[in-house]
Design an enzyme around this catalytic site. Structure first.
Site, PDB file in Angstrom:
ATOM      1  N   ASP A 247       0.863  -1.177   0.000  1.00 64.25           N
ATOM      2  CA  ASP A 247       0.000   0.000   0.000  1.00 64.25           C
ATOM      3  C   ASP A 247       0.903   1.231   0.000  1.00 64.25           C
ATOM      4  O   ASP A 247       1.516   1.560   1.020  1.00 64.25           O
ATOM      5  CB  ASP A 247      -0.899  -0.020   1.233  1.00 64.25           C
ATOM      6  CG  ASP A 247      -1.800   1.198   1.333  1.00 64.25           C
ATOM      7  OD1 ASP A 247      -1.752   2.059   0.412  1.00 64.25           O
ATOM      8  OD2 ASP A 247      -2.549   1.308   2.320  1.00 64.25           O
TER       9      ASP A 247
ATOM     10  N   ALA B 247      -2.007   3.821  -9.239  1.00 63.81           N
ATOM     11  CA  ALA B 247      -2.700   5.113  -9.377  1.00 63.81           C
ATOM     12  C   ALA B 247      -4.190   4.939  -9.127  1.00 63.81           C
ATOM     13  O   ALA B 247      -4.747   3.856  -9.324  1.00 63.81           O
ATOM     14  CB  ALA B 247      -2.478   5.693 -10.768  1.00 63.81           C
ATOM     15  N   TYR B 248      -4.809   6.006  -8.695  1.00 62.09           N
ATOM     16  CA  TYR B 248      -6.276   6.091  -8.648  1.00 62.09           C
ATOM     17  C   TYR B 248      -6.695   6.709  -9.978  1.00 62.09           C
ATOM     18  O   TYR B 248      -6.347   7.853 -10.270  1.00 62.09           O
ATOM     19  CB  TYR B 248      -6.716   6.978  -7.480  1.00 62.09           C
ATOM     20  CG  TYR B 248      -8.217   7.041  -7.277  1.00 62.09           C
ATOM     21  CD1 TYR B 248      -8.810   6.437  -6.186  1.00 62.09           C
ATOM     22  CD2 TYR B 248      -9.043   7.721  -8.182  1.00 62.09           C
ATOM     23  CE1 TYR B 248     -10.190   6.496  -5.990  1.00 62.09           C
ATOM     24  CE2 TYR B 248     -10.414   7.776  -8.005  1.00 62.09           C
ATOM     25  CZ  TYR B 248     -10.972   7.164  -6.907  1.00 62.09           C
ATOM     26  OH  TYR B 248     -12.331   7.215  -6.728  1.00 62.09           O
ATOM     27  N   THR B 249      -7.410   5.951 -10.800  1.00 64.93           N
ATOM     28  CA  THR B 249      -7.701   6.409 -12.172  1.00 64.93           C
ATOM     29  C   THR B 249      -9.192   6.539 -12.482  1.00 64.93           C
ATOM     30  O   THR B 249      -9.543   6.814 -13.626  1.00 64.93           O
ATOM     31  CB  THR B 249      -7.066   5.451 -13.192  1.00 64.93           C
ATOM     32  OG1 THR B 249      -7.573   4.126 -12.974  1.00 64.93           O
ATOM     33  CG2 THR B 249      -5.542   5.437 -13.069  1.00 64.93           C
TER      34      THR B 249
ATOM     35  N   TYR C 214      -9.138  14.384 -10.202  1.00 64.47           N
ATOM     36  CA  TYR C 214      -8.143  13.419 -10.677  1.00 64.47           C
ATOM     37  C   TYR C 214      -6.883  14.138 -11.179  1.00 64.47           C
ATOM     38  O   TYR C 214      -5.766  13.836 -10.750  1.00 64.47           O
ATOM     39  CB  TYR C 214      -8.738  12.544 -11.777  1.00 64.47           C
ATOM     40  CG  TYR C 214      -7.705  11.724 -12.520  1.00 64.47           C
ATOM     41  CD1 TYR C 214      -7.044  10.678 -11.892  1.00 64.47           C
ATOM     42  CD2 TYR C 214      -7.382  12.007 -13.844  1.00 64.47           C
ATOM     43  CE1 TYR C 214      -6.083   9.935 -12.565  1.00 64.47           C
ATOM     44  CE2 TYR C 214      -6.429  11.264 -14.527  1.00 64.47           C
ATOM     45  CZ  TYR C 214      -5.778  10.234 -13.882  1.00 64.47           C
ATOM     46  OH  TYR C 214      -4.823   9.512 -14.553  1.00 64.47           O
TER      47      TYR C 214
END
Length: 290
Positions: A37, A61-63, A126
């Protein structure tokens, strides 16, 4: 050379693993989000100290662009804080950090191609979180590459190509936005580019900083969809022609604003690393191998 890969089960991470498995001269450790993490600095420090990589490639990544508008805290934790922790650990342990960023750091209003020096002006959570990640890396780790890319697709994870193929199973007609332009980018080509850069940087003869890498030719989403269905039909993945109607962004509203222009200039990466733009049309000819 030893490479640590984060986010190894994502679109680019999976391709990196596949390619590095064919390179016995490179030792690598590929970790999924469940295994590392990146938002936990203690975990990050422990892994980097234990494995002692020469290069860290952050493919985590948070996508989820639209979901990010509500999921602000998690989006920033993954896209800003995680890269900051990786950069700090890289610097402390003498490693180079390669990080994947996005066209969403730009407003999308420019005429022509975006180059690395153009002013940034993200239009949503984002893009803002990815820009914050870029800035955090630059502050924490001088030996870094930020690789901005766009319209990523591939065998793994969720992407536009997979969405189109899924919809083609039940629909004969689709409306696809035709007023947003960019360069589709095959995840396997991004993986190849990262490996080339890692090799070059590891022997110390290339420049750090920000680079753009995406595909040519530039198209709109409508044309991309047409090309996907043409290839899918020729490869026997679908058994009929799908009608694709061109629509405007206003006709397909989304919680997050998309850049009208996502065309990235890849001149710098070509000049310095000899890396050519992604040949996404050729990548689509292998859909039947997905």
């Amino acid at each position: 050379m030893k490479i640590l890969i984060t986010g190894s089960n994502g679109q680019v991470g999976s391709c990196l693993v596949n390619r590095l498995q064919q390179k016995p001269e490179i030792e690598f450790l590929a970790l999924t989000r469940q295994e590392l993490d990146i938002t936990d600095p203690v975990q990050v420090d422990a892994i980097v100290k234990q494995f002692t990589p020469d290069v860290i490639i952050n493919a985590a990544a948070y996508t989820a662009v639209d979901k990010a508008e509500q999921d602000v805290e998690l989006c920033y934790a993954i896209n800003r804080d995680g890269p900051r922790f990786l950069a700090a650990a890289a610097h402390k342990n003498g490693a180079i950090l390669l990080h994947i960023s996005t066209d969403y750091v730009f407003s999308g209003d420019k005429q022509g191609l975006y180059n690395e020096e153009d002013p940034v002006a993200p239009q949503g959570v984002y893009g803002e979180s990815k820009l914050a990640g870029e800035l955090a890396i630059a502050k924490e780790c001088p030996r870094h590459i930020i690789l901005r890319t766009a319209w990523v697709f591939g065998e793994h994870g969720n992407n536009f190509v997979k969405t189109m193929l899924r919809l083609a199973k039940t629909r004969d007609t689709l409306g696809v936005v035709a007023d947003q332009f960019g360069g589709p980018t095959y995840a396997g080509d991004i993986a190849n580019a990262l490996i080339v850069m890692a090799n070059a940087l590891n022997v110390g003869n290339k420049e750090y900083g920000v680079y753009h890498f995406s595909g040519l030719p530039h198209v709109n989403w409508h044309q991309f969809a047409v090309d996907i269905f043409t290839q899918a039909k020729s490869q026997g993945i679908i058994d009929r022609q799908i009608r694709v109607n061109a629509i405007t962004s206003e006709q397909y509203p989304t919680p997050a604003k998309r850049p009208t222009n996502s065309k990235l200039s890849c001149q710098k990466i070509e000049q310095i690393f000899g890396i050519m733009p992604s040949d996404w049309l050729t990548a689509l000819t292998h859909l039947n191998q997905w």
